[in-house]
Design an enzyme around this catalytic site. Structure first.
Site, PDB file in Angstrom:
ATOM      1  N   GLU A  39       0.826  -1.212   0.000  1.00 56.20           N
ATOM      2  CA  GLU A  39       0.000   0.000   0.000  1.00 56.20           C
ATOM      3  C   GLU A  39       0.861   1.264   0.000  1.00 56.20           C
ATOM      4  O   GLU A  39       0.534   2.242  -0.644  1.00 56.20           O
ATOM      5  CB  GLU A  39      -0.958   0.005   1.205  1.00 56.20           C
ATOM      6  CG  GLU A  39      -2.099  -0.973   1.063  1.00 56.20           C
ATOM      7  CD  GLU A  39      -2.997  -0.689  -0.149  1.00 56.20           C
ATOM      8  OE1 GLU A  39      -3.054   0.467  -0.605  1.00 56.20           O
ATOM      9  OE2 GLU A  39      -3.630  -1.636  -0.643  1.00 56.20           O
ATOM     10  N   TYR A 122      -6.167   6.307   4.919  1.00 60.33           N
ATOM     11  CA  TYR A 122      -6.301   5.345   3.814  1.00 60.33           C
ATOM     12  C   TYR A 122      -5.494   4.070   4.091  1.00 60.33           C
ATOM     13  O   TYR A 122      -6.009   2.953   4.004  1.00 60.33           O
ATOM     14  CB  TYR A 122      -5.843   5.969   2.473  1.00 60.33           C
ATOM     15  CG  TYR A 122      -5.711   4.889   1.439  1.00 60.33           C
ATOM     16  CD1 TYR A 122      -6.831   4.394   0.782  1.00 60.33           C
ATOM     17  CD2 TYR A 122      -4.473   4.282   1.168  1.00 60.33           C
ATOM     18  CE1 TYR A 122      -6.743   3.337  -0.116  1.00 60.33           C
ATOM     19  CE2 TYR A 122      -4.363   3.231   0.286  1.00 60.33           C
ATOM     20  CZ  TYR A 122      -5.505   2.764  -0.354  1.00 60.33           C
ATOM     21  OH  TYR A 122      -5.410   1.713  -1.224  1.00 60.33           O
ATOM     22  N   ASP A 140      -9.311   6.313  -1.456  1.00 55.88           N
ATOM     23  CA  ASP A 140      -8.285   6.992  -2.263  1.00 55.88           C
ATOM     24  C   ASP A 140      -8.985   7.646  -3.455  1.00 55.88           C
ATOM     25  O   ASP A 140     -10.214   7.701  -3.530  1.00 55.88           O
ATOM     26  CB  ASP A 140      -7.194   5.995  -2.691  1.00 55.88           C
ATOM     27  CG  ASP A 140      -7.721   4.939  -3.650  1.00 55.88           C
ATOM     28  OD1 ASP A 140      -8.935   4.928  -3.930  1.00 55.88           O
ATOM     29  OD2 ASP A 140      -6.904   4.125  -4.140  1.00 55.88           O
TER      30      ASP A 140
END
Ligand code: SF4
Length: 347
Positions: A39, A122, A140
């Site tokens: 991520e 996020y 996002d």
């Protein structure tokens, strides 16, 4: 939120994701450390670019402990070319916090995971939902685009507080038993089908439940105000090589853009320091000089206009001079790697 198709939307999205998802290396694991790394790498970077970096990173740092212990130059070398280097420094700091405060186990709740360095709302939601299947939002740009169209949200997504509206929407929509597939499905839909221009609505699994599609103008969403103005800076980059074949390098400051990476000396063409005064200050006597590359390098809100020069010099006792082999081990930003390749090709 007054959306009547919650159940149908969840079901169609999760089913589509499970059938159509791309085969990506980080989709073969639910290890929270590995999801975290993927991520962080995927922030501001394309999937195709990330894949080889992720694989190499996992070969060198297969566990959180190994990442936490890695020397910083060695770590930065693995990030070389990915940009936004503070991401990997924060990742390492976060891994150290997990070791020190959580016995080496990445926290499985938003309160604790959000305390880790570099873990914003996020990333927290992505790790919690993908690794632990917790029904947590992970919003996002892709997710905001998809949901602005599905739910007809007209708020400006360039305004930071708008994100809260989408987080609240995900909290209501998310499938509590398939949180991982739901969140990844939203991201995947945004990446593959519900693209910024020309969304492929006829292939879309949630078309029936999409307000913008039904109203006929999905491309008008999301609303996004104009970007920040691009700043332009101009540099002369000096590749100085001494009689022993070594090159003069400098390390960037501890904070800010490309912090702590190594570079050939950069002279800002608008500053007081000229090429001449720099060389004088370093006691460098230039014997031959020729032009290397001229190019521009674009960051998110900044463009560097670069002219680079090779200089054969008489040796100097000041500064950091490195052999070719040593330079190969130093983490350098992309524009410097480009110049370095040119120097080696010109040899
Ligand atoms: S129908 Fe079109 S606009 Fe709506 S979510 Fe699907 S791709 Fe996006």
């Amino acid at each position: 939120m007054n959306y009547p198709y919650v159940t149908e939307f969840r079901h169609s999205l999760v089913e589509w994701f499970n059938a159509e998802k791309r085969d990506l290396p980080w989709r073969h694991t639910t290890d929270p450390y590995k999801i975290w790394v993927s991520e962080v790498m995927l922030q501001q970077t394309r999937v195709d670019t990330v894949i080889p970096y992720y694989n190499r990173f996992m070969e060198s740092f297969p566990t959180l402990d190994l990442l936490a212990e890695a020397p910083q130059d060695y770590l930065l070398k693995h990030w070389e070319g990915l940009g936004y280097y503070s991401r990997v420094r924060n990742l390492q700091a976060g891994a150290r916090e997990v070791l020190e405060n959580y016995g080496g186990v990445v926290p499985d709740n938003r309160h604790e995971i959000s305390k880790l360095k570099g873990v914003g709302p996020y990333t927290a939601g992505a790790i919690l939902s993908i690794a632990y299947n917790k029904p947590e939002h992970a919003v996002d740009g892709n997710v905001m685009r998809v949901l602005s169209r599905v739910l007809n949200i007209n708020e400006d997504i360039a305004v930071p507080k708008t994100k809260k509206i989408f987080e609240a929407a995900v909290e209501e929509l998310i499938d509590p038993t398939n949180a991982s597939s739901f969140n990844q499905g939203l991201m995947e839909l945004g990446a593959l089908i519900c693209t910024p221009t020309s969304p492929k609505c006829l292939l879309c699994p949630v078309r029936e439940y999409c307000t913008a599609f039904n109203e006929g103008e999905p491309e008008k969403l999301p609303v996004k105000s104009k970007k920040m103005k691009m700043k332009h800076l101009s540099y002369n980059i000096l590749v100085c090589q001494d009689e022993q074949g070594r090159f003069l390098m400098e390390q960037r400051p501890e904070e800010g853009l490309l912090a702590k990476l190594w570079q050939f000396p950069m002279i800002d063409t608008t500053s007081q320091i000229t090429e001449e005064s720099f060389l004088k200050e370093c006691f460098i006597n230039v014997q031959a000089r020729h032009e290397l590359l001229s190019f521009k390098h674009v960051f998110s809100h900044l463009t560097w206009h670069i002219n680079s020069y090779y200089m054969k010099c008489k040796s100097s006792s000041t500064g950091d001079w490195f052999t070719q082999e040593q330079i190969e081990q130093l983490p350098m930003p992309v524009p410097m790697l480009k110049i370095w390749e040119e120097v080696k090709n010109n040899k």
